[in-house]
Design a protein around this motif. Structure first.
Motif, PDB file in Angstrom:
ATOM      1  N   VAL A 136       0.846  -1.192   0.000  1.00  0.00           N
ATOM      2  CA  VAL A 136       0.000   0.000   0.000  1.00  0.00           C
ATOM      3  C   VAL A 136       0.884   1.245   0.000  1.00  0.00           C
ATOM      4  O   VAL A 136       1.875   1.309   0.727  1.00  0.00           O
ATOM      5  N   LYS A 137       0.516   2.248  -0.812  1.00  0.00           N
ATOM      6  CA  LYS A 137       1.246   3.521  -0.830  1.00  0.00           C
ATOM      7  C   LYS A 137       1.035   4.225   0.508  1.00  0.00           C
ATOM      8  O   LYS A 137      -0.103   4.388   0.943  1.00  0.00           O
ATOM      9  N   PRO A 138       2.109   4.638   1.167  1.00  0.00           N
ATOM     10  CA  PRO A 138       1.951   5.350   2.442  1.00  0.00           C
ATOM     11  C   PRO A 138       1.227   6.685   2.233  1.00  0.00           C
ATOM     12  O   PRO A 138       1.483   7.388   1.260  1.00  0.00           O
ATOM     13  N   PRO A 139       0.337   7.033   3.141  1.00  0.00           N
ATOM     14  CA  PRO A 139      -0.361   8.316   3.041  1.00  0.00           C
ATOM     15  C   PRO A 139       0.518   9.448   3.554  1.00  0.00           C
ATOM     16  O   PRO A 139       1.566   9.212   4.167  1.00  0.00           O
ATOM     17  N   LYS A 140       0.092  10.677   3.300  1.00  0.00           N
ATOM     18  CA  LYS A 140       0.745  11.820   3.931  1.00  0.00           C
ATOM     19  C   LYS A 140       0.466  11.700   5.424  1.00  0.00           C
ATOM     20  O   LYS A 140      -0.641  11.358   5.822  1.00  0.00           O
ATOM     21  N   ALA A 141       1.479  11.951   6.233  1.00  0.00           N
ATOM     22  CA  ALA A 141       1.321  11.751   7.666  1.00  0.00           C
ATOM     23  C   ALA A 141       2.139  12.771   8.451  1.00  0.00           C
ATOM     24  O   ALA A 141       3.004  13.460   7.900  1.00  0.00           O
ATOM     25  N   LYS A 142       1.871  12.813   9.745  1.00  0.00           N
ATOM     26  CA  LYS A 142       2.602  13.688  10.668  1.00  0.00           C
ATOM     27  C   LYS A 142       4.075  13.299  10.712  1.00  0.00           C
ATOM     28  O   LYS A 142       4.948  14.144  10.869  1.00  0.00           O
ATOM     29  N   GLY A 143       4.345  12.002  10.588  1.00  0.00           N
ATOM     30  CA  GLY A 143       5.724  11.530  10.633  1.00  0.00           C
ATOM     31  C   GLY A 143       5.851  10.181   9.964  1.00  0.00           C
ATOM     32  O   GLY A 143       4.863   9.457   9.774  1.00  0.00           O
ATOM     33  N   TYR A 144       7.089   9.852   9.590  1.00  0.00           N
ATOM     34  CA  TYR A 144       7.379   8.602   8.892  1.00  0.00           C
ATOM     35  C   TYR A 144       8.498   7.866   9.629  1.00  0.00           C
ATOM     36  O   TYR A 144       9.593   8.403   9.779  1.00  0.00           O
ATOM     37  N   ARG A 145       8.210   6.665  10.109  1.00  0.00           N
ATOM     38  CA  ARG A 145       9.218   5.855  10.779  1.00  0.00           C
ATOM     39  C   ARG A 145       9.937   5.035   9.710  1.00  0.00           C
ATOM     40  O   ARG A 145       9.318   4.300   8.954  1.00  0.00           O
ATOM     41  N   ASP A 202      11.535  10.050  -1.630  1.00  0.00           N
ATOM     42  CA  ASP A 202      10.104  10.172  -1.413  1.00  0.00           C
ATOM     43  C   ASP A 202       9.652   9.040  -0.494  1.00  0.00           C
ATOM     44  O   ASP A 202       9.554   7.894  -0.923  1.00  0.00           O
ATOM     45  N   LEU A 203       9.395   9.369   0.764  1.00  0.00           N
ATOM     46  CA  LEU A 203       8.984   8.352   1.730  1.00  0.00           C
ATOM     47  C   LEU A 203       7.564   7.845   1.491  1.00  0.00           C
ATOM     48  O   LEU A 203       7.166   6.844   2.075  1.00  0.00           O
ATOM     49  N   THR A 204       6.814   8.515   0.625  1.00  0.00           N
ATOM     50  CA  THR A 204       5.474   8.045   0.290  1.00  0.00           C
ATOM     51  C   THR A 204       5.482   7.187  -0.981  1.00  0.00           C
ATOM     52  O   THR A 204       4.431   6.814  -1.485  1.00  0.00           O
ATOM     53  N   ARG A 205       6.654   6.844  -1.470  1.00  0.00           N
ATOM     54  CA  ARG A 205       6.782   5.995  -2.659  1.00  0.00           C
ATOM     55  C   ARG A 205       6.263   4.592  -2.333  1.00  0.00           C
ATOM     56  O   ARG A 205       6.665   3.993  -1.330  1.00  0.00           O
ATOM     57  N   PRO A 206       5.411   4.041  -3.159  1.00  0.00           N
ATOM     58  CA  PRO A 206       4.932   2.679  -2.900  1.00  0.00           C
ATOM     59  C   PRO A 206       6.093   1.685  -2.869  1.00  0.00           C
ATOM     60  O   PRO A 206       6.992   1.730  -3.710  1.00  0.00           O
ATOM     61  N   GLY A 207       6.098   0.822  -1.863  1.00  0.00           N
ATOM     62  CA  GLY A 207       7.115  -0.218  -1.761  1.00  0.00           C
ATOM     63  C   GLY A 207       8.373   0.170  -1.016  1.00  0.00           C
ATOM     64  O   GLY A 207       9.218  -0.676  -0.755  1.00  0.00           O
ATOM     65  N   PHE A 239      11.005  10.831  10.643  1.00  0.00           N
ATOM     66  CA  PHE A 239      11.121  12.086   9.901  1.00  0.00           C
ATOM     67  C   PHE A 239       9.746  12.727   9.844  1.00  0.00           C
ATOM     68  O   PHE A 239       8.751  12.048   9.635  1.00  0.00           O
ATOM     69  N   GLU A 240       9.702  14.045  10.018  1.00  0.00           N
ATOM     70  CA  GLU A 240       8.443  14.766   9.916  1.00  0.00           C
ATOM     71  C   GLU A 240       8.197  15.296   8.518  1.00  0.00           C
ATOM     72  O   GLU A 240       7.163  15.888   8.255  1.00  0.00           O
ATOM     73  N   ILE A 241       9.138  15.079   7.621  1.00  0.00           N
ATOM     74  CA  ILE A 241       8.980  15.507   6.228  1.00  0.00           C
ATOM     75  C   ILE A 241       8.946  14.259   5.344  1.00  0.00           C
ATOM     76  O   ILE A 241       9.590  13.258   5.650  1.00  0.00           O
ATOM     77  N   PRO A 242       8.195  14.313   4.241  1.00  0.00           N
ATOM     78  CA  PRO A 242       8.065  13.130   3.393  1.00  0.00           C
ATOM     79  C   PRO A 242       9.174  12.957   2.363  1.00  0.00           C
ATOM     80  O   PRO A 242       9.196  11.970   1.639  1.00  0.00           O
ATOM     81  N   ASN A 243      10.122  13.902   2.307  1.00  0.00           N
ATOM     82  CA  ASN A 243      11.154  13.817   1.277  1.00  0.00           C
ATOM     83  C   ASN A 243      12.537  14.259   1.767  1.00  0.00           C
ATOM     84  O   ASN A 243      13.110  15.206   1.238  1.00  0.00           O
TER      85      ASN A 243
END
Length: 113
Positions: free
Chosen positions: A32-41, A94-99, A51-55
């Motif tokens: 599943v493609k990660p959604p935009k979020a407050k943070g990314y582990r 891009d931390l929201t990249r699928p996979g 990270f609090e930024i998606p890129n």
């Protein structure tokens, strides 16, 4: 008019930001493609970081992981299924990249084996 409303709802969903920290490996394992979020582990080798930024850039990831001087490290993004993408100096990830599953950092004088 209902078709336009459906399209508007899809756009609104894409623009929503979850008020939580999401785990990239969890989304990658589910395909599943990660959604935009407050943070990314993310994981770098065996350690987790948020990270609090998606890129973030390659350098931001290495710095947060304590892998300095950064020029001594090679950073790769592991994708679900086993493929690796090398992250070049100055490159944004891009931390929201699928996979996108986790990161592997190796000293420049070491190869994976």
């Amino acid at each position: 008019m209902s078709n336009n409303q459906e399209n508007d709802d899809a756009v609104a969903t894409d623009d929503q930001v979850l008020d939580e920290i999401i785990d990239l490996a969890d989304y990658a394992s589910r395909g599943v493609k990660p959604p935009k979020a407050k943070g990314y582990r993310i994981r770098v080798n065996r350690d987790s970081f948020v990270f609090e930024i998606p890129n973030p850039t390659r350098e931001q990831i290495l710095e947060k992981a304590g892998l300095v001087p950064m020029g001594l490290w090679t950073l790769r993004l592991k994708l679900h299924g086993g493929a690796f993408d090398r992250i070049e100096p100055g490159e944004h990830v891009d931390l929201t990249r699928p996979g996108a599953e986790k990161f592997k950092a190796l000293p420049n004088d070491q190869t994976e084996g």
